[in-house]
Scaffold this motif. Structure first.
Motif, PDB file in Angstrom:
ATOM      1  N   PRO A  83      23.986  50.673  36.197  1.00  0.00           N
ATOM      2  CA  PRO A  83      24.213  50.806  37.464  1.00  0.00           C
ATOM      3  C   PRO A  83      23.213  50.088  38.627  1.00  0.00           C
ATOM      4  O   PRO A  83      23.594  49.803  39.584  1.00  0.00           O
ATOM      5  N   ARG A  84      22.034  50.326  38.159  1.00  0.00           N
ATOM      6  CA  ARG A  84      20.987  49.687  39.092  1.00  0.00           C
ATOM      7  C   ARG A  84      21.299  48.175  39.289  1.00  0.00           C
ATOM      8  O   ARG A  84      21.069  47.732  40.366  1.00  0.00           O
ATOM      9  N   ALA A  85      21.940  47.476  38.354  1.00  0.00           N
ATOM     10  CA  ALA A  85      22.357  46.169  38.478  1.00  0.00           C
ATOM     11  C   ALA A  85      23.304  45.835  39.559  1.00  0.00           C
ATOM     12  O   ALA A  85      23.477  44.728  39.978  1.00  0.00           O
ATOM     13  N   LEU A  86      23.885  46.853  40.116  1.00  0.00           N
ATOM     14  CA  LEU A  86      25.044  46.803  40.740  1.00  0.00           C
ATOM     15  C   LEU A  86      24.689  47.165  42.206  1.00  0.00           C
ATOM     16  O   LEU A  86      25.527  47.185  43.335  1.00  0.00           O
ATOM     17  N   GLU A  87      23.504  47.397  42.794  1.00  0.00           N
ATOM     18  CA  GLU A  87      22.952  47.853  43.877  1.00  0.00           C
ATOM     19  C   GLU A  87      23.256  46.842  45.124  1.00  0.00           C
ATOM     20  O   GLU A  87      23.600  47.042  46.130  1.00  0.00           O
ATOM     21  N   GLU A  88      23.337  45.567  44.730  1.00  0.00           N
ATOM     22  CA  GLU A  88      23.941  44.524  45.842  1.00  0.00           C
ATOM     23  C   GLU A  88      25.512  43.883  45.420  1.00  0.00           C
ATOM     24  O   GLU A  88      25.740  42.729  45.784  1.00  0.00           O
ATOM     25  N   GLY A  89      26.239  44.738  44.626  1.00  0.00           N
ATOM     26  CA  GLY A  89      27.488  44.478  44.376  1.00  0.00           C
ATOM     27  C   GLY A  89      27.405  43.530  43.159  1.00  0.00           C
ATOM     28  O   GLY A  89      26.664  43.412  42.264  1.00  0.00           O
ATOM     29  N   PHE A  90      28.317  42.553  43.221  1.00  0.00           N
ATOM     30  CA  PHE A  90      28.659  41.464  41.921  1.00  0.00           C
ATOM     31  C   PHE A  90      27.928  40.156  42.319  1.00  0.00           C
ATOM     32  O   PHE A  90      28.469  39.284  41.879  1.00  0.00           O
ATOM     33  N   GLY A 145      36.425  42.032  40.056  1.00  0.00           N
ATOM     34  CA  GLY A 145      37.663  41.316  39.886  1.00  0.00           C
ATOM     35  C   GLY A 145      37.698  40.202  39.132  1.00  0.00           C
ATOM     36  O   GLY A 145      36.578  39.861  38.506  1.00  0.00           O
ATOM     37  N   GLU A 146      38.885  39.469  38.789  1.00  0.00           N
ATOM     38  CA  GLU A 146      38.914  38.467  38.075  1.00  0.00           C
ATOM     39  C   GLU A 146      37.852  37.368  38.469  1.00  0.00           C
ATOM     40  O   GLU A 146      37.544  36.324  37.566  1.00  0.00           O
ATOM     41  N   SER A 147      37.839  37.091  39.674  1.00  0.00           N
ATOM     42  CA  SER A 147      36.859  35.991  40.255  1.00  0.00           C
ATOM     43  C   SER A 147      35.639  35.881  39.866  1.00  0.00           C
ATOM     44  O   SER A 147      34.893  35.052  40.122  1.00  0.00           O
ATOM     45  N   VAL A 148      35.128  37.174  39.277  1.00  0.00           N
ATOM     46  CA  VAL A 148      33.812  37.175  38.850  1.00  0.00           C
ATOM     47  C   VAL A 148      33.880  36.298  37.678  1.00  0.00           C
ATOM     48  O   VAL A 148      32.264  35.895  37.243  1.00  0.00           O
ATOM     49  N   ARG A 149      34.736  35.751  36.898  1.00  0.00           N
ATOM     50  CA  ARG A 149      34.907  34.912  35.873  1.00  0.00           C
ATOM     51  C   ARG A 149      33.920  33.609  36.238  1.00  0.00           C
ATOM     52  O   ARG A 149      33.164  33.063  35.730  1.00  0.00           O
ATOM     53  N   ALA A 150      34.403  32.889  37.702  1.00  0.00           N
ATOM     54  CA  ALA A 150      33.978  31.783  37.913  1.00  0.00           C
ATOM     55  C   ALA A 150      32.547  31.963  38.469  1.00  0.00           C
ATOM     56  O   ALA A 150      31.725  31.115  38.083  1.00  0.00           O
ATOM     57  N   ILE A 154      30.069  39.905  28.534  1.00  0.00           N
ATOM     58  CA  ILE A 154      29.301  40.153  29.803  1.00  0.00           C
ATOM     59  C   ILE A 154      30.726  40.326  30.873  1.00  0.00           C
ATOM     60  O   ILE A 154      30.541  41.173  31.714  1.00  0.00           O
ATOM     61  N   PHE A 155      31.375  39.263  30.807  1.00  0.00           N
ATOM     62  CA  PHE A 155      32.772  39.346  31.892  1.00  0.00           C
ATOM     63  C   PHE A 155      33.530  40.703  31.560  1.00  0.00           C
ATOM     64  O   PHE A 155      33.815  41.344  32.627  1.00  0.00           O
ATOM     65  N   ALA A 156      33.701  41.015  30.257  1.00  0.00           N
ATOM     66  CA  ALA A 156      34.410  42.236  30.038  1.00  0.00           C
ATOM     67  C   ALA A 156      33.673  43.401  30.619  1.00  0.00           C
ATOM     68  O   ALA A 156      34.254  44.508  31.218  1.00  0.00           O
ATOM     69  N   ALA A 157      32.373  43.341  30.613  1.00  0.00           N
ATOM     70  CA  ALA A 157      31.730  44.632  30.973  1.00  0.00           C
ATOM     71  C   ALA A 157      31.716  44.563  32.598  1.00  0.00           C
ATOM     72  O   ALA A 157      31.755  45.808  33.049  1.00  0.00           O
ATOM     73  N   LEU A 158      31.585  43.177  33.277  1.00  0.00           N
ATOM     74  CA  LEU A 158      31.767  43.315  34.788  1.00  0.00           C
ATOM     75  C   LEU A 158      33.184  43.798  35.220  1.00  0.00           C
ATOM     76  O   LEU A 158      33.035  44.322  36.007  1.00  0.00           O
ATOM     77  N   GLN A 159      34.056  43.571  34.495  1.00  0.00           N
ATOM     78  CA  GLN A 159      35.274  43.925  34.818  1.00  0.00           C
ATOM     79  C   GLN A 159      35.572  45.503  34.704  1.00  0.00           C
ATOM     80  O   GLN A 159      35.935  46.264  35.463  1.00  0.00           O
ATOM     81  N   ALA A 160      34.995  46.161  33.652  1.00  0.00           N
ATOM     82  CA  ALA A 160      34.779  47.651  33.315  1.00  0.00           C
ATOM     83  C   ALA A 160      34.155  48.117  34.468  1.00  0.00           C
ATOM     84  O   ALA A 160      34.391  49.493  34.850  1.00  0.00           O
TER      85      ALA A 160
END
Length: 139
Positions: free
Chosen positions: A97-104, A61-66, A51-57
């Motif tokens: 793409p719909r999951a990113l409507e409010e960003g990360f 950024g790296e901060s999404v890991r925390a 999931i982290f790899a998909a978020l980065q793709a």
């Protein structure tokens, strides 16, 4: 691997929106679009690293890991998710793409406005004089 804690909660994910009801507390939970997506991926066997790899793709950024670790930790603390001995599913995962409507933004919203209704047991809590159902007192 994680699984939905079906002994305690009901989870429904439809059209990218997750709703979880805790039948022991009467609290229900809503999620941001990305939170719903992550919960769905965890439920379906994806691991946190995938999931982290998909978020980065998807541009995070790296901060999404925390944020991801904190989100998963919150789901475990609230007993929405439970650990499972089974391994994670193989393969890649992608963020819709719909999951990113409010960003990360990964967040769980907690609601107790219908707690009394969700805790009512209309089948078993019947009193001839008082009517039906008898509402439990909180506390």
């Amino acid at each position: 691997m994680y699984r939905i804690n079906e002994e305690k909660v009901f989870c429904d994910i439809a059209d990218g929106q997750a709703v979880v009801i805790d039948f022991t507390t009467g609290i229900y939970y809503g999620f941001t679009p990305l939170g719903s997506e992550v919960l769905e991926k965890l439920r379906d066997g994806s691991g946190p690293e995938d999931i982290f790899a998909a978020l980065q793709a998807a541009g995070a950024g790296e901060s999404v890991r925390a944020d991801l670790d904190g989100f998963i930790g919150e789901l475990v603390r609230k007993e929405i998710l439970a650990g499972d001995a089974a391994g994670y599913s193989a393969g890649t995962t992608a963020i819709a793409p719909r999951a990113l409507e409010e960003g990360f933004l990964l967040a769980v919203q907690e609601f107790n406005d219908v707690q009394d209704l969700l805790l009512a047991d209309p089948v078993h809590e019947v009193d001839v004089d008082m009517g039906w159902p008898i509402m439990k007192e909180n506390g």
